[in-house]
Scaffold this active site. Structure first.
Site, PDB file in Angstrom:
ATOM      1  N   SER A  12       0.853  -1.194   0.000  1.00 19.49           N
ATOM      2  CA  SER A  12       0.000   0.000   0.000  1.00 19.49           C
ATOM      3  C   SER A  12       0.885   1.239   0.000  1.00 19.49           C
ATOM      4  O   SER A  12       1.663   1.448   0.940  1.00 19.49           O
ATOM      5  CB  SER A  12      -0.890   0.023   1.241  1.00 19.49           C
ATOM      6  N   HIS A  37      -1.164  -1.263  -4.393  1.00 19.63           N
ATOM      7  CA  HIS A  37      -2.453  -0.976  -3.737  1.00 19.63           C
ATOM      8  C   HIS A  37      -2.549   0.517  -3.430  1.00 19.63           C
ATOM      9  O   HIS A  37      -1.672   1.081  -2.769  1.00 19.63           O
ATOM     10  CB  HIS A  37      -2.520  -1.807  -2.455  1.00 19.63           C
ATOM     11  N   HIS A  70      -8.406   0.893  -3.957  1.00 23.46           N
ATOM     12  CA  HIS A  70      -9.306   0.596  -2.845  1.00 23.46           C
ATOM     13  C   HIS A  70     -10.032   1.891  -2.466  1.00 23.46           C
ATOM     14  O   HIS A  70      -9.435   2.788  -1.862  1.00 23.46           O
ATOM     15  CB  HIS A  70      -8.450   0.059  -1.677  1.00 23.46           C
ATOM     16  N   MET A  72     -12.288   4.038  -0.347  1.00 22.54           N
ATOM     17  CA  MET A  72     -12.928   4.183   0.963  1.00 22.54           C
ATOM     18  C   MET A  72     -13.625   5.538   0.953  1.00 22.54           C
ATOM     19  O   MET A  72     -13.210   6.497   1.624  1.00 22.54           O
ATOM     20  CB  MET A  72     -11.859   4.099   2.076  1.00 22.54           C
ATOM     21  N   MET A 141     -11.166  -6.545   5.442  1.00 23.46           N
ATOM     22  CA  MET A 141     -10.380  -5.591   6.241  1.00 23.46           C
ATOM     23  C   MET A 141     -10.065  -6.222   7.595  1.00 23.46           C
ATOM     24  O   MET A 141     -10.972  -6.691   8.290  1.00 23.46           O
ATOM     25  CB  MET A 141     -11.163  -4.292   6.489  1.00 23.46           C
ATOM     26  N   ASP A 177      -6.366  -6.852   4.119  1.00 23.33           N
ATOM     27  CA  ASP A 177      -5.818  -5.496   4.217  1.00 23.33           C
ATOM     28  C   ASP A 177      -5.872  -5.020   5.659  1.00 23.33           C
ATOM     29  O   ASP A 177      -6.950  -4.895   6.238  1.00 23.33           O
ATOM     30  CB  ASP A 177      -6.645  -4.569   3.308  1.00 23.33           C
TER      31      ASP A 177
HETATM   32  C1  DX5 Z   1      -6.250   1.086   5.701  1.00 18.05           C
HETATM   33  C2  DX5 Z   1      -5.778   0.797   4.311  1.00 18.05           C
HETATM   34  C3  DX5 Z   1      -4.626  -0.138   4.244  1.00 18.05           C
HETATM   35  C4  DX5 Z   1      -3.398   0.315   4.948  1.00 18.05           C
HETATM   36  C5  DX5 Z   1      -2.631  -0.892   5.374  1.00 18.05           C
HETATM   37  O1  DX5 Z   1      -7.418   1.801   5.639  1.00 18.05           O
HETATM   38  O2  DX5 Z   1      -6.829   0.260   3.524  1.00 18.05           O
HETATM   39  O3  DX5 Z   1      -4.339  -0.494   2.885  1.00 18.05           O
HETATM   40  O4  DX5 Z   1      -2.571   1.138   4.184  1.00 18.05           O
HETATM   41  O5  DX5 Z   1      -1.557  -0.486   6.151  1.00 18.05           O
HETATM   42  P1  DX5 Z   1      -0.799  -1.462   7.143  1.00 18.05           P
HETATM   43  O6  DX5 Z   1      -0.308  -2.602   6.304  1.00 18.05           O
HETATM   44  O7  DX5 Z   1       0.271  -0.609   7.691  1.00 18.05           O
HETATM   45  O8  DX5 Z   1      -1.812  -1.922   8.155  1.00 18.05           O
HETATM   46 ZN    ZN Z   2      -6.386  -0.595   1.471  1.00 16.72          ZN
END
Ligand code: DX5
Ligand code: ZN
Length: 230
Positions: A12, A37, A70, A72, A141, A177
């Site tokens: 990510s 990502h 992704h 959100m 998630m 994720d």
């Molecule tokens: C959170 C994101 C993730 C995040 C993951 O809302 O969707 O993709 O960047 O980060 P880590 O791997 O640090 O938990």
């Molecule tokens: Zn994500």
């Protein structure tokens, strides 16, 4: 060709250097990332703000692998086309991001892009039972969305196992994720996941000047799951 259920790592770029995205994307790909990502946040569906379509479009020429976007954001429907035009390969929307997830997924498919549906830690698996035939991927998630670097929520492991059974032979990826590390990755891969998003676990300790650290971090995740891989 049979469906590819081998483990893929999708760093990510939320954990990348925000002043240097082109070089960061090239660095993670050179070091073996399978997908890139991109976490899009709107300050409304989640308490953080990140990338609009122009930013995603600027990332596109740097991504040689697969750009996994992704979303959100809520409402999501008005922005699907813009993110498709920006060059996403996969567009993932959350069950709660619009009044009708079925319509949202139809709209993603209509752009010609692959479609993903995402479940928050508190969202039941049953909420996607009737849209499974529309999706290429389900994103589970394992943190509440909004920030990198949070702690893995373990209820996602059993959810992954149940989802894997629900999917059966259908060609649907299972992406995890949030809080993915060499310690947590084996739990979800053993349960059936094949795409691992990792932000802090990939970028920690590295930079575009020391990209081999990204490679080592990804290798640590791959090594942790290799005895489980399909
Ligand atoms: C959170 C994101 C993730 C995040 C993951 O809302 O969707 O993709 O960047 O980060 P880590 O791997 O640090 O938990
Ligand atoms: Zn994500």
């Amino acid at each position: 060709m049979s469906f590819d259920r081998s483990v893929k790592i999708a760093p990510s770029i939320l954990s990348a250097d925000f002043a240097n995205f082109g070089a960061e994307i090239r660095a993670i790909e050179d070091q073996g990332a399978d997908w890139v990502h991109v976490d899009v946040m709107d300050g409304h569906f989640v308490p953080n703000l990140t990338f609009g379509p122009p930013a995603v479009k600027a990332f596109r020429p740097h991504v040689k692998t697969f750009m996994d976007v992704h979303l959100m954001i809520a409402p999501v429907d008005p922005y699907i086309e813009a993110y498709a035009e920006a060059g996403a390969d996969m567009i993932t929307a959350h069950v709660e991001a619009g009044p009708h997830i079925h319509r949202t997924l139809q709209a993603i498919k209509a752009t010609g892009k692959m479609a993903g549906v995402s479940l928050n830690p508190g969202t039941p698996l049953e909420s996607i039972e009737h849209v499974l035939d529309l999706v290429d991927m389900v994103l589970i998630m394992t943190v509440n969305p909004g920030f990198g670097g949070q702690k893995f929520i373990h209820s996602g492991v059993e959810k992954t196992r149940r989802l894997r059974a629900m999917i059966g032979d259908r060609p649907i990826h299972i992406q995890i994720d949030g809080g993915v590390t060499p310690e947590t990755a084996p739990l979800v891969v053993e349960a059936g996941a094949d795409v691992l998003v990792a932000g802090s676990a990939v970028f920690k300790g590295g930079s575009v000047d020391s990209p081999e650290v990204y490679g080592e971090n990804m290798r640590a995740i791959r090594d942790a799951v290799k005895h489980l891989s399909a």
